[in-house]
Design a protein around this motif. Structure first.
Motif, PDB file in Angstrom:
ATOM      1  N   THR A  54      65.685  78.809 -51.065  1.00 60.30           N
ATOM      2  CA  THR A  54      65.286  80.198 -51.310  1.00 60.30           C
ATOM      3  C   THR A  54      64.410  80.676 -50.158  1.00 60.30           C
ATOM      4  N   GLU A  60      65.495  84.880 -52.521  1.00 60.67           N
ATOM      5  CA  GLU A  60      66.939  84.989 -52.287  1.00 60.67           C
ATOM      6  C   GLU A  60      67.503  83.627 -51.885  1.00 60.67           C
ATOM      7  N   LEU A  61      68.672  83.293 -52.405  1.00 56.67           N
ATOM      8  CA  LEU A  61      69.323  82.034 -52.053  1.00 56.67           C
ATOM      9  C   LEU A  61      69.899  82.127 -50.640  1.00 56.67           C
ATOM     10  N   ALA A  84      74.941  84.952 -50.920  1.00 56.01           N
ATOM     11  CA  ALA A  84      75.765  86.044 -51.450  1.00 56.01           C
ATOM     12  C   ALA A  84      76.719  86.619 -50.404  1.00 56.01           C
ATOM     13  N   VAL A  93      80.272  86.696 -57.311  1.00 51.10           N
ATOM     14  CA  VAL A  93      78.950  86.655 -56.694  1.00 51.10           C
ATOM     15  C   VAL A  93      77.893  86.465 -57.779  1.00 51.10           C
ATOM     16  N   THR A  94      77.941  87.292 -58.799  1.00 55.75           N
ATOM     17  CA  THR A  94      76.975  87.201 -59.888  1.00 55.75           C
ATOM     18  C   THR A  94      77.070  85.851 -60.592  1.00 55.75           C
ATOM     19  N   ILE A  97      75.718  83.003 -58.131  1.00 52.05           N
ATOM     20  CA  ILE A  97      74.265  83.103 -57.938  1.00 52.05           C
ATOM     21  C   ILE A  97      73.527  82.734 -59.226  1.00 52.05           C
ATOM     22  N   ASN A  98      74.003  83.233 -60.375  1.00 52.21           N
ATOM     23  CA  ASN A  98      73.368  82.882 -61.650  1.00 52.21           C
ATOM     24  C   ASN A  98      73.429  81.384 -61.926  1.00 52.21           C
ATOM     25  N   GLU A 101      70.918  79.656 -59.588  1.00 54.17           N
ATOM     26  CA  GLU A 101      69.547  79.888 -60.040  1.00 54.17           C
ATOM     27  C   GLU A 101      69.234  79.094 -61.306  1.00 54.17           C
TER      28      GLU A 101
END
Length: 154
Positions: A54, A60-61, A84, A93-94, A97-98, A101
């Motif tokens: 991050t 942000e990744l 992303a 993408v969502t 990323i989810n 995280e």
């Protein structure tokens, strides 16, 4: 669920199974240290391997280290750039990323398979394992992708 109770499904490719076994061996019941996972060295056996961390106030990744693969099954990751930017657009993408995280927060690996339909009626099956690594007082991720020949899957 703890990281040592996480199990891959029977459909997971052999290379992902081997990497998960390596991660478990280094973990010793906890989250393994990032120093145990040199992407440059491991990429000889695991060509689609990357470390993700991050950056910035929004955490942000970003790609920390990336194997030098000839072809990635998505946008080529660039060290230091946001994750992303490499993930296919729209919902993936969502979802990606989810998932990343959640793995950072929980300390539990995540496995995912997806099928893409390509032009010409061909399909591409891709599998991904993402697992946490300890970095100082925080965490990063190690992620491995595997493209599976659909004629050999299942």
């Amino acid at each position: 669920m703890s990281s040592d109770t996480f199990q891959l499904p029977d459909s997971a490719p052999e290379r992902i199974r081997d990497f998960h076994a390596l991660w478990l061996a280094k973990a010793s019941g906890d989250v393994p240290d990032a120093l145990d996972f040199d992407v440059g060295v491991l990429s000889a056996q695991y060509p689609l391997l990357a470390r993700i961390g991050t950056a910035g106030a929004g955490s942000e990744l970003v790609w920390r280290d990336v194997a030098e693969a000839d072809h990635w099954p998505f946008g080529t990751p660039v060290k230091g750039r946001p994750v992303a930017e490499s993930v296919p657009p729209l919902m993936s993408v969502t979802r990606a990323i989810n998932s990343f995280e959640e793995t950072l927060a929980s300390g539990v690996p995540d496995y995912f398979e997806t099928t893409s339909w390509l032009y010409g009626g061909r399909t591409s099956l891709m599998a991904r394992l993402v697992a946490p690594l300890a970095v100082g007082d925080g965490r990063e991720l190690i992620a491995l992708w595997e493209v599976i020949d659909p004629t050999k899957a299942g």
